[in-house]
Write an enzyme that holds these catalytic residues in place. Sequence first.
Site, PDB file in Angstrom:
ATOM      1  CE  LYS A  34     -43.590  34.291  39.290  1.00  0.00           C
ATOM      2  NZ  LYS A  34     -44.523  33.518  38.458  1.00  0.00           N
ATOM      3  NE  ARG A 132     -48.121  32.588  32.143  1.00  0.00           N
ATOM      4  CZ  ARG A 132     -47.872  32.727  33.459  1.00  0.00           C
ATOM      5  NH1 ARG A 132     -48.295  33.803  34.107  1.00  0.00           N
ATOM      6  NH2 ARG A 132     -47.232  31.795  34.126  1.00  0.00           N
ATOM      7  CG  HIS A 166     -48.572  28.273  35.514  1.00  0.00           C
ATOM      8  ND1 HIS A 166     -48.102  27.957  36.774  1.00  0.00           N
ATOM      9  CD2 HIS A 166     -49.021  29.548  35.608  1.00  0.00           C
ATOM     10  CE1 HIS A 166     -48.268  29.005  37.587  1.00  0.00           C
ATOM     11  NE2 HIS A 166     -48.825  29.972  36.902  1.00  0.00           N
ATOM     12  NE  ARG A 221     -43.947  25.945  37.808  1.00  0.00           N
ATOM     13  CZ  ARG A 221     -44.833  25.243  37.081  1.00  0.00           C
ATOM     14  NH1 ARG A 221     -44.532  24.080  36.578  1.00  0.00           N
ATOM     15  NH2 ARG A 221     -46.027  25.750  36.853  1.00  0.00           N
ATOM     16  CE1 TYR A 267     -49.922  67.553  45.869  1.00  0.00           C
ATOM     17  CE2 TYR A 267     -49.428  65.266  46.412  1.00  0.00           C
ATOM     18  CZ  TYR A 267     -48.996  66.542  46.055  1.00  0.00           C
ATOM     19  OH  TYR A 267     -47.662  66.784  45.893  1.00  0.00           O
ATOM     20  CB  CYS A 314     -48.026  62.311  48.691  1.00  0.00           C
ATOM     21  SG  CYS A 314     -49.170  63.311  49.657  1.00  0.00           S
ATOM     22  CG  ASP A 316     -41.760  61.256  47.558  1.00  0.00           C
ATOM     23  OD1 ASP A 316     -41.459  60.268  46.863  1.00  0.00           O
ATOM     24  OD2 ASP A 316     -41.795  62.423  47.127  1.00  0.00           O
TER      25      ASP A 316
HETATM   26  C1  LIG Z   1     -45.142  32.565  39.242  1.00  0.00           C
HETATM   27  C2  LIG Z   1     -45.169  31.158  38.809  1.00  0.00           C
HETATM   28  C3  LIG Z   1     -45.244  30.122  39.748  1.00  0.00           C
HETATM   29  C4  LIG Z   1     -45.459  30.355  41.224  1.00  0.00           C
HETATM   30  O1  LIG Z   1     -46.766  30.767  41.457  1.00  0.00           O
HETATM   31  P1  LIG Z   1     -47.300  30.957  42.957  1.00  0.00           P
HETATM   32  O2  LIG Z   1     -48.758  31.095  42.814  1.00  0.00           O
HETATM   33  O3  LIG Z   1     -46.640  32.201  43.462  1.00  0.00           O
HETATM   34  O4  LIG Z   1     -46.875  29.770  43.711  1.00  0.00           O
HETATM   35  C5  LIG Z   1     -45.107  28.823  39.295  1.00  0.00           C
HETATM   36  N1  LIG Z   1     -44.973  28.569  37.978  1.00  0.00           N
HETATM   37  C6  LIG Z   1     -44.938  29.534  37.043  1.00  0.00           C
HETATM   38  C7  LIG Z   1     -44.814  29.168  35.613  1.00  0.00           C
HETATM   39  C8  LIG Z   1     -45.046  30.863  37.422  1.00  0.00           C
HETATM   40  O5  LIG Z   1     -45.027  31.818  36.499  1.00  0.00           O
END
Ligand SMILES: *Cc1c(COP(=O)(O)O)cnc(C)c1O
Length: 371
Positions: A34, A132, A166, A221, A267, A314, A316
């Site tokens: 992602k 979530r 999660h 994951r 700046y 800044c 850039d």
């Molecule tokens: C982003 C995400 C992960 C990975 O998380 P890390 O902490 O980067 O390993 C796993 N599962 C879900 C649902 C996520 O959104």
Amino acid sequence: MRTWAEIDLSALEHNYRTLRAMLAPGCRFLGLCKANAYGHGAAVIGKKLEELGADMLAVACISEAEELRRSGVSIPILCLGETPEACFPLLLEYQVTQMVEDLETGRRLSQAAQKAGKALKIHVKLDTGMSRLGFFWDPERGEETAEEIARLCRLPGLEAEGMFTHFADADGSEEYTMAQLTKFLDARAALERRGISFPICHCASSAAVLQYPCTHLDMVRPGLVLYGYYPAEELRGLDGPGLAPVMAVKSRISAVRALPKGTCVSYGRTARLERDSLLAVVPIGYGDGYPRSLSNRMVMKIHGAECPVVGRVCMDMCMVDVTDVPGVQAGDTAVVYDGPLLERAARLAGTIPYELLCAVSPRVPRVYLEG
Ligand SMILES: *Cc1c(COP(=O)(O)O)cnc(C)c1O
């Protein structure tokens, strides 16, 4: 090139193999792609993970899945976010596995799949404490929730391949994490009593992969650890060999200027030179994802020496004090981020490596190195 991000694919390979070695045989590996693979470039990273033997990839939304498919990724892709109904045909066209977190969405997915005459793979999301997405698992109402999930899984046109949750605090509280795991396993058992068994149950992201083997289940994951960073300092080294940061951000110095003591810099004149100085102008700024909050705080490495950022960053460019480094010239390379510098920048900016990796903007070309 003014500023670029070097992506070391052999570091990615090292991290992949290191993490793989922590898993029981048969445990599947899903690599997180992602947010442009945490800023590393989803197309190349996705293909590399496929080549290394990852079983699945995950993205946040359908457009990210589409990019991976168009780049030639053929392993399964799990979409972790909601997909708008208008894009259901894309799920089927690109064979994307969809996260589902309520029965009603499941019904609409089922209709779309039947209409297309195809099967759509889904992974059921359970909310065990992250608050979530997911079916909220309240043990008091567990049987009802399990019944609802069972109904979802039986919808025609859908193939309920997985269930996942999660963790909210896997790098913090073991107690909370184990309570989440228990809820997840209770849900799995309640569904098994209804004749529903998922081939792939998964819950472990980076922190849990590193420290809780009991959470690995059928698949892990990981995201951040693949890219060579630890979700928390205490987790460093739990993998054994140590992870290798995959990204380095570098910039080509535009100019080196001698300025007299007392000169104001950038700046808002937040910096004033306390001695006659040599300032390198480095063409990276917040438009490249280098946070403005690093103004007057961070350093870059030039000729191996740490050189402080002077004045405000800044859009850039920014200015760096090279007075103490002999021989710095326009065209020399400034190392903006390597692993330790990125972690330090994250601390100074009051954030986490995740955010700084994702922040490296599309203007910064990704250059891939192998070997
Ligand atoms: C982003 C995400 C992960 C990975 O998380 P890390 O902490 O980067 O390993 C796993 N599962 C879900 C649902 C996520 O959104």
